[in-house]
Design a protein around this motif. Structure first.
Motif, PDB file in Angstrom:
ATOM      1  N   SER A 165       0.789  -0.766  -0.159  1.00 49.72           N
ATOM      2  CA  SER A 165       0.164  -0.076  -0.191  1.00 49.72           C
ATOM      3  C   SER A 165       0.648   1.178   0.095  1.00 49.72           C
ATOM      4  O   SER A 165       1.747   1.548   0.486  1.00 49.72           O
ATOM      5  CB  SER A 165      -0.433   0.285   1.577  1.00 49.72           C
ATOM      6  OG  SER A 165      -1.792  -1.288   0.837  1.00 49.72           O
ATOM      7  N   ASN A 166       1.041   2.147  -1.205  1.00 50.87           N
ATOM      8  CA  ASN A 166       1.471   3.147  -1.776  1.00 50.87           C
ATOM      9  C   ASN A 166       1.246   4.207  -0.647  1.00 50.87           C
ATOM     10  O   ASN A 166       0.288   5.033  -0.120  1.00 50.87           O
ATOM     11  CB  ASN A 166       1.368   3.287  -2.534  1.00 50.87           C
ATOM     12  CG  ASN A 166       2.635   2.480  -3.737  1.00 50.87           C
ATOM     13  OD1 ASN A 166       3.178   1.855  -3.560  1.00 50.87           O
ATOM     14  ND2 ASN A 166       2.086   2.499  -4.897  1.00 50.87           N
ATOM     15  N   SER A 226      -4.263  -0.663  -0.735  1.00 52.29           N
ATOM     16  CA  SER A 226      -4.491   0.886  -0.788  1.00 52.29           C
ATOM     17  C   SER A 226      -3.229   1.886  -1.250  1.00 52.29           C
ATOM     18  O   SER A 226      -2.425   1.759  -0.674  1.00 52.29           O
ATOM     19  CB  SER A 226      -5.332   1.018   0.951  1.00 52.29           C
ATOM     20  OG  SER A 226      -5.820  -0.290   1.210  1.00 52.29           O
ATOM     21  N   THR A 227      -4.567   3.213  -1.381  1.00 55.05           N
ATOM     22  CA  THR A 227      -3.291   4.207  -1.708  1.00 55.05           C
ATOM     23  C   THR A 227      -4.012   5.444  -0.474  1.00 55.05           C
ATOM     24  O   THR A 227      -4.650   5.514  -0.431  1.00 55.05           O
ATOM     25  CB  THR A 227      -3.586   5.186  -3.004  1.00 55.05           C
ATOM     26  OG1 THR A 227      -3.047   3.454  -4.233  1.00 55.05           O
ATOM     27  CG2 THR A 227      -2.947   5.634  -3.055  1.00 55.05           C
ATOM     28  N   THR A 263      -8.322   3.904  -0.972  1.00 56.01           N
ATOM     29  CA  THR A 263      -8.419   4.783  -1.403  1.00 56.01           C
ATOM     30  C   THR A 263      -8.607   6.298  -0.723  1.00 56.01           C
ATOM     31  O   THR A 263      -9.814   6.887  -0.330  1.00 56.01           O
ATOM     32  CB  THR A 263      -8.180   5.570  -2.702  1.00 56.01           C
ATOM     33  OG1 THR A 263      -7.991   4.064  -3.619  1.00 56.01           O
ATOM     34  CG2 THR A 263      -7.545   6.542  -3.268  1.00 56.01           C
ATOM     35  N   SER A 264      -7.322   7.003  -0.389  1.00 57.84           N
ATOM     36  CA  SER A 264      -7.292   8.140   0.646  1.00 57.84           C
ATOM     37  C   SER A 264      -9.323   8.102   1.754  1.00 57.84           C
ATOM     38  O   SER A 264      -9.576   8.530   2.103  1.00 57.84           O
ATOM     39  CB  SER A 264      -7.683   9.488  -0.349  1.00 57.84           C
ATOM     40  OG  SER A 264      -7.322   9.156  -1.213  1.00 57.84           O
ATOM     41  N   ALA A 265      -8.443   6.732   2.669  1.00 56.40           N
ATOM     42  CA  ALA A 265      -9.639   5.816   3.503  1.00 56.40           C
ATOM     43  C   ALA A 265      -8.735   6.524   5.132  1.00 56.40           C
ATOM     44  O   ALA A 265      -7.603   6.596   4.654  1.00 56.40           O
ATOM     45  CB  ALA A 265      -9.774   4.886   3.038  1.00 56.40           C
ATOM     46  N   THR A 266     -10.179   6.588   5.767  1.00 52.42           N
ATOM     47  CA  THR A 266      -8.752   7.344   7.362  1.00 52.42           C
ATOM     48  C   THR A 266      -9.995   6.559   7.919  1.00 52.42           C
ATOM     49  O   THR A 266     -10.981   6.543   8.098  1.00 52.42           O
ATOM     50  CB  THR A 266      -9.384   8.856   7.208  1.00 52.42           C
ATOM     51  OG1 THR A 266      -8.268   9.395   6.859  1.00 52.42           O
ATOM     52  CG2 THR A 266      -8.761   8.617   8.966  1.00 52.42           C
ATOM     53  N   GLY A 269     -12.706  -1.110   0.461  1.00 49.71           N
ATOM     54  CA  GLY A 269     -13.063  -0.893  -1.341  1.00 49.71           C
ATOM     55  C   GLY A 269     -14.423   0.160  -1.059  1.00 49.71           C
ATOM     56  O   GLY A 269     -14.385  -0.048  -1.992  1.00 49.71           O
ATOM     57  N   ALA A 270     -13.033   1.072  -0.421  1.00 46.37           N
ATOM     58  CA  ALA A 270     -13.875   2.623  -0.553  1.00 46.37           C
ATOM     59  C   ALA A 270     -12.810   3.689  -1.172  1.00 46.37           C
ATOM     60  O   ALA A 270     -11.741   3.257  -0.029  1.00 46.37           O
ATOM     61  CB  ALA A 270     -14.089   2.683   0.845  1.00 46.37           C
ATOM     62  N   THR A 271     -13.792   4.941  -1.277  1.00 45.55           N
ATOM     63  CA  THR A 271     -12.354   5.599  -1.934  1.00 45.55           C
ATOM     64  C   THR A 271     -12.926   6.949  -1.017  1.00 45.55           C
ATOM     65  O   THR A 271     -14.070   7.285  -0.783  1.00 45.55           O
ATOM     66  CB  THR A 271     -12.694   5.789  -3.271  1.00 45.55           C
ATOM     67  OG1 THR A 271     -11.987   5.099  -3.806  1.00 45.55           O
ATOM     68  CG2 THR A 271     -11.793   7.293  -3.394  1.00 45.55           C
ATOM     69  N   GLY A 272     -12.148   7.586   0.065  1.00 46.05           N
ATOM     70  CA  GLY A 272     -12.592   8.541   0.334  1.00 46.05           C
ATOM     71  C   GLY A 272     -13.475   8.632   1.839  1.00 46.05           C
ATOM     72  O   GLY A 272     -13.812   9.942   2.437  1.00 46.05           O
ATOM     73  N   GLY A 273     -13.200   7.705   2.333  1.00 48.32           N
ATOM     74  CA  GLY A 273     -14.215   7.096   3.441  1.00 48.32           C
ATOM     75  C   GLY A 273     -13.339   7.314   4.456  1.00 48.32           C
ATOM     76  O   GLY A 273     -12.323   7.086   4.602  1.00 48.32           O
ATOM     77  N   ALA A 274     -14.363   6.996   5.910  1.00 50.30           N
ATOM     78  CA  ALA A 274     -14.049   7.173   7.263  1.00 50.30           C
ATOM     79  C   ALA A 274     -14.453   6.633   8.069  1.00 50.30           C
ATOM     80  O   ALA A 274     -15.784   6.885   8.230  1.00 50.30           O
ATOM     81  CB  ALA A 274     -13.366   8.923   7.069  1.00 50.30           C
ATOM     82  N   ILE A 275     -14.029   6.283   8.961  1.00 51.97           N
ATOM     83  CA  ILE A 275     -14.649   6.198  10.432  1.00 51.97           C
ATOM     84  C   ILE A 275     -13.777   6.480  10.867  1.00 51.97           C
ATOM     85  O   ILE A 275     -12.764   6.547  11.908  1.00 51.97           O
ATOM     86  CB  ILE A 275     -14.223   4.775  10.288  1.00 51.97           C
ATOM     87  CG1 ILE A 275     -14.892   3.501   9.714  1.00 51.97           C
ATOM     88  CG2 ILE A 275     -15.087   3.910  12.268  1.00 51.97           C
ATOM     89  CD1 ILE A 275     -14.916   2.357   9.248  1.00 51.97           C
TER      90      ILE A 275
END
Length: 244
Positions: A73-74, A90-91, A107-110, A121-127
């Protein structure tokens, strides 16, 4: 002692039993114990114990903690905590702290903190926090193939909440609430509330309320109320109310 093997411009600042393994050029382990960087370049482990960065996780870092891992994951980062993992190509993803949280193919997950939270499998998601919350796209982590991605969705806190195949959606808090196949939808709090197969729907609070197959519809509070196959519908409160 510390070991550098098969890597150029690798730096180990101190600690014990830290390793820079093959093809880990221009990477660093600053300190700690039993940390490993292997098969990835320009990555850093700051401190802690038994942290791993492996398999082409370029420009990634683990600041501290124990038993954390970044795998394939980069440009990803783990701040601290224990047993946290970023995997599955993941990126630009981040886990701040907590225990056994996972970002897989994000991708861009937090994940900011908490215990046992998963983004897959989510982009820009956050918990943000909480325990055992799940944010997934279609066909991953046992959630079936309904819908599509869960991009730019957020779970704020609580326990056992799920957003699946629902982009732009939010569960603020509560227990065992679920948004499935419903984009731009919202659950505020409560327990066992569910929004499925709709668009722009909300359940503000309450217990075991359901909005299904509906657009632009809301339940404000109450218990065991249902809105099905409706548009622009509203239940304010009460028990066992139905719009179908």
């Amino acid at each position: 002692g510390n070991l550098i093997s098969g890597s150029n411009k690798f730096f180990i600042g101190g600690g014990v039993s830290n390793t820079g393994s093959e093809n880990s050029d221009s990477s660093s382990v600053v300190g700690g114990a039993g940390n490993l960087i292997s098969g990835t370049t320009t990555s850093i482990i700051g401190a802690g114990a038994n942290n791993l960065i492996r398999q082409t996780s370029i420009h990634s870092n683990i600041s501290a903690g124990q038993g954390n891992e970044i795998l394939a994951s980069n440009r990803s980062s783990i701040g601290a905590g224990q047993g946290n993992r970023i995997t599955g190509v993941s990126t630009r993803s981040i886990i701040g702290a907590g225990f056994e949280n996972l970002i897989h193919s994000g991708t861009s997950a937090t994940i900011s903190a908490g215990i046992g939270n998963i983004i897959s499998g989510a982009t820009g998601g956050a918990i943000v926090a909480g325990t055992n919350n799940l944010l997934t796209g279609a066909g991953v982590h046992g959630q079936g193939a309904l819908g599509g991605p869960s991009n730019y969705s957020i779970i704020g806190a609580g326990s056992g909440n799920t957003i699946h195949s629902s982009s732009g959606s939010l569960i603020d808090a509560g227990f065992a609430n679920k948004i499935t196949g419903s984009h731009f939808s919202f659950i505020g709090a409560g327990s066992g509330n569910k929004i499925t197969g709709g668009l722009n729907c909300s359940i503000e609070a309450g217990n075991t309320n359901l909005v299904s197959g509906s657009n632009d519809s809301s339940i404000f509070a109450g218990k065991n109320s249902t809105i099905e196959n409706s548009i622009n519908s509203l239940i304010g409160a009460g028990t066992g109310n139905q719009i179908i």
